[in-house]
Each structure stands twice: as structure tokens, then as C-alpha cells.
Design an enzyme around this catalytic site. Structure first.
Site, short mmCIF file in Angstrom:
data_model
loop_
_atom_site.label_atom_id
_atom_site.label_comp_id
_atom_site.label_asym_id
_atom_site.label_seq_id
_atom_site.Cartn_x
_atom_site.Cartn_y
_atom_site.Cartn_z
N ARG A 140 -5.69 12.36 -6.83
CA ARG A 140 -6.89 11.55 -6.72
C ARG A 140 -8.14 12.37 -6.39
O ARG A 140 -9.26 11.84 -6.40
CB ARG A 140 -6.74 10.50 -5.61
CG ARG A 140 -6.08 9.18 -5.98
CD ARG A 140 -7.00 8.19 -6.67
NE ARG A 140 -8.36 8.18 -6.23
CZ ARG A 140 -8.82 7.50 -5.18
NH1 ARG A 140 -8.01 6.78 -4.45
NH2 ARG A 140 -10.11 7.53 -4.87
N ARG A 196 -2.23 6.58 -0.30
CA ARG A 196 -2.69 6.53 1.08
C ARG A 196 -2.11 7.63 1.95
O ARG A 196 -2.82 8.53 2.35
CB ARG A 196 -2.43 5.14 1.69
CG ARG A 196 -3.30 4.06 1.10
CD ARG A 196 -2.91 2.67 1.58
NE ARG A 196 -3.09 2.49 3.01
CZ ARG A 196 -4.22 2.09 3.58
NH1 ARG A 196 -5.28 1.85 2.87
NH2 ARG A 196 -4.28 1.92 4.88
N ASP A 249 -6.39 -2.47 -7.86
CA ASP A 249 -7.17 -3.07 -6.78
C ASP A 249 -7.52 -4.49 -7.16
O ASP A 249 -7.63 -4.82 -8.35
CB ASP A 249 -8.45 -2.27 -6.52
CG ASP A 249 -9.13 -2.68 -5.23
OD1 ASP A 249 -8.80 -2.11 -4.17
OD2 ASP A 249 -9.97 -3.60 -5.26
N TYR A 272 -15.15 -11.85 -1.15
CA TYR A 272 -15.85 -10.59 -1.41
C TYR A 272 -17.13 -10.84 -2.21
O TYR A 272 -18.17 -10.25 -1.96
CB TYR A 272 -14.96 -9.62 -2.18
CG TYR A 272 -14.06 -8.77 -1.33
CD1 TYR A 272 -14.57 -7.87 -0.41
CD2 TYR A 272 -12.67 -8.83 -1.47
CE1 TYR A 272 -13.74 -7.07 0.36
CE2 TYR A 272 -11.83 -8.03 -0.71
CZ TYR A 272 -12.38 -7.16 0.21
OH TYR A 272 -11.56 -6.36 0.98
N ARG A 310 0.82 -1.21 0.00
CA ARG A 310 0.00 0.00 0.00
C ARG A 310 0.86 1.27 0.00
O ARG A 310 0.45 2.29 0.51
CB ARG A 310 -0.97 0.02 1.20
CG ARG A 310 -2.00 -1.09 1.17
CD ARG A 310 -2.92 -0.98 2.36
NE ARG A 310 -3.89 -2.07 2.40
CZ ARG A 310 -4.63 -2.38 3.46
NH1 ARG A 310 -4.50 -1.68 4.57
NH2 ARG A 310 -5.49 -3.37 3.42
#
Length: 370
Positions: free
Chosen positions: A66, A57, A102, A177, A53
Site C-alpha cells: 500500500r 492494518r 471500503d 457519513y 479488518r
């Protein structure tokens, strides 16, 4: 049988011949970078480091580019994905970039209605929890991955001799998921499906394995020098269930890129008891989370396997004295393994001060210089 460096040499001329002349392993000599040396069990000038990551972030420049752009839109914009991937390499001087994407991107490209909801994570319009739902799943067309190839090509052009690590979600995590319809703390529904409807589970996990394998292949073809399979939720499983219901599907995903010879890293959280089984799925390098020492991980794996990890992300906010003392312990523990790639034992917390990461990379490079 477990795959080891002694059983199958990596990055031979035969492997490299499958890649285009423009691939960084051939054109930019990423094969001789500290990262690739460590990943393939060779001595390097220093312990290489990258952060899970790391692509965003905690970085203000990430938040700026973003701003106002949804996550999946960012992932599917080749120029933006490349910029976000390269940002932490520029700032922190890490030894590799990790492709900004992702684990649900392959699902999205296949035509499954999924979105990433801020503050929650991936959410499907409708959970895929029956055989009839699974039968309707669309296959991922190779042409749909062209946007990923373009993003990777843009990225490696900017990275030059710094290798890019591609990635994909492991079949269990992706399928979990889908069955839950979104994030879950305990993953009860997929664990129930395994036993209540094993045929449906097997078909769904096989679909997830194919799409993850295709995603990895596209990234390697376009320029990734290594790949990592993330099994974020495998720690909810016992070893028997992992071996019975999951291992073969992770093996499928990893086998789909075996012919290229690039290092394949396998990482899961809370998976200390699963390390040998996860390695047997076909990994060349095992990632270890912060709960288990690297020396013990090396013992459980029988030695001979390069290890990645496993700085506790909580220590990033503890002050330099405590952090560096902890890092010293990790580096000492890692000496039991043939080679070591320094990383966190999970992802970078969004609240992390970026300067801490920059200083951490410098500390590791300086204190492991041969």
C-alpha cells in the site's frame, strides 16, 4: 417476520443455479467449508474464524504493497485489492477472506466526490444535507461495478476452496457519513434530519440502500460465498428510531441479494439493544460486538440464529494467558447458539502483533476440533 434457518433453507440447488458454473460455491465447493457450514447452521469440524479488518492494518506486507497508494486507489485496483484480501488468509490461516474495500466505494463509483483522508476517514467535498442535494445524487450504474467484479474474481481464483465474504456499509452508516460530510462521534445531523425532514432522510437512506445492495450483488455474482452488512454507527440510535427510520432500508439492501441464498451477516457496534430489530431486517447470521455475551445475544434473539463474534480487540495486546482465557469464555458462551463463527467484537487494531492473530486462529481451531 424474522428470517430463520427453519423458515428458508439456504444454498438450495435453485439458489445455486443463479450463480455461474465458475462460482466458488459450485466450482470450489466452498458450501462445505467450515465457514459456510457454520453460517448456515450446520455442524463444522471446528469453529471457523475470521477477523473484521483483517485485510491489512496490522500486516507489514499490507503496508508494503500500500506504500504511497491512497486508500480508494487501492480499493479500485483489482490486482492490489485481491492481494490485500488474500494476505491475512495466507498468514493466519483464517477460514474466510473478507473483501478488501471500503463502505464509501459504491458512493465513489456512483460519482459522489468522496475521499478517505488518512487519520480521519471518509470525507465528502460537500455534505449531502438537504432535499435538493439528495435530488442531485447520481444513481450507481451497474457497469461502474465491473472493477469490483474483476477484483472479486481475481480474489476467489487465489482463495480456491476458502470462501470470500463480501460486504457493504448499511444504509444508516453510509447516509450518516453523507449528512455529516465525514466522520462524527455522535451523528447528530442524521439523527436530526430523521425527525426534522423525514422525507429527505427516507430518500437519502433509500439511495444508500440501493447502492449498498448493488455492491453486494456484484460481489456475489463475481464469487463471494457470503456477505456482511456493516452498520458501524447504528449504536447511536434507540430501538424506536431504528425501527422507524432505518430498518426498512437495511432490509432493502439485504433483500437485493436474497435470491442467491448466500448467508447474510448483519453486524453493528453498540447495538445490543437493536439485535432483534436488526435480525428482522433480513439477516441469517447476527454479528455481536464485545459488549454483550453471546449467550445473552442468543437469548435476545430467541435462539436458532447462528452468531458471530465477539472477542474483545483490547485483549489482543493483553498477553496470551489473558487472551486465551477470554477466548475460552467466548467459546463457552457461544455454545448457547446453534452455531458460532469466531471473530472480534470489532476490528483489528492497527498496532496488533500479527503473530498474536496467527496464534489465536490456531488456538481456536485446536480447541474446538470435533
Amino acid at each position: 417476520m424474522p428470517n430463520s434457518l427453519n423458515q428458508r433453507p439456504l444454498l438450495t440447488d435453485a439458489h445455486l443455479s443463479l450463480l455461474s458454473p465458475q462460482h466458488p460455491l459450485r466450482a470450489a465447493n466452498t458450501a462445505d467449508s467450515a465457514m459456510l457450514q457454520a453460517l448456515t447452521g450446520r455442524a463444522s469440524a471446528h469453529t471457523p474464524v475470521w477477523f473484521m479488518r483483517q485485510a491489512g492494518r496490522s500486516l507489514p506486507e499490507y503496508r508494503k504493497v500500500r506504500e504511497g497508494i491512497p486508500m480508494l486507489d487501492s480499493c479500485l485496483n483489482p490486482e492490489l485489492a485481491a492481494e490485500i484480501t488474500v494476505q491475512p488468509v495466507r498468514r493466519h490461516q483464517v477460514d474466510a477472506g473478507i473483501f478488501f474495500s471500503d463502505i464509501v466505494v459504491p458512493m465513489k463509483l456512483a460519482g459522489v466526490n468522496v475521499d478517505i483522508v488518512p487519520g480521519r476517514g471518509p470525507v465528502l467535498d460537500v455534505a449531502i444535507d438537504s432535499m435538493s442535494d439528495i435530488d442531485k445524487l447520481p444513481e450507481l450504474e451497474d457497469s461502474a461495478l465491473d472493477v469490483i467484479r474483476e477484483a472479486v474474481s481475481n480474489t476467489v481464483e487465489q482463495l480456491g476452496s476458502t470462501p470470500l465474504i463480501g460486504f457493504a456499509g448499511a444504509p444508516f452508516t453510509v447516509a450518516a457519513y453523507m449528512v455529516e460530510g465525514g466522520p462524527s462521534r455522535d451523528h447528530l445531523k442524521p439523527r436530526t434530519m430523521m425527525h426534522a425532514n423525514p422525507e429527505a432522510w427516507a430518500k437519502l437512506a433509500a439511495w444508500a440502500a440501493r447502492t449498498s445492495g448493488q455492491f453486494l450483488r456484484a460481489q456475489i455474482e463475481a464469487g463471494a460465498s457470503a456477505v456482511q452488512l456493516f452498520d458501524s454507527w447504528a449504536g447511536s440510535l434507540g430501538e424506536a428510531d431504528y425501527r422507524r427510520f432505518v430498518q426498512e432500508h437495511s432490509a432493502t439492501a439485504l433483500s437485493m441479494v436474497e435470491e442467491f441464498g448466500v448467508p447474510r451477516i448483519h453486524f453493528g457496534t453498540g447495538t445490543a439493544e437493536l439485535l432483534p430489530a436488526m435480525h428482522e431486517a433480513g439477516a441469517d447470521v447476527m454479528g455481536v460486538d464485545y459488549r454483550l455475551s453471546l449467550s445473552e445475544a442468543n437469548r435476545r434473539l430467541g435462539g436458532g440464529i447462528p452468531l458471530q463474534g465477539n472477542i474483545d480487540p483490547a485483549l489482543l495486546a493483553s498477553g496470551s494467558e489473558a487472551l486465551f482465557a477470554h477466548v475460552d469464555q467466548v467459546l463457552e458462551s457461544a455454545q448457547a447458539a446453534p452455531t458460532h463463527i469466531a471473530n472480534l467484537g470489532h476490528g483489528v487494531p492497527p498496532s496488533t502483533n500479527p503473530q498474536v492473530l496467527t496464534d489465536l486462529v490456531s488456538y481456536i481451531h485446536t480447541n474446538t476440533k470435533k
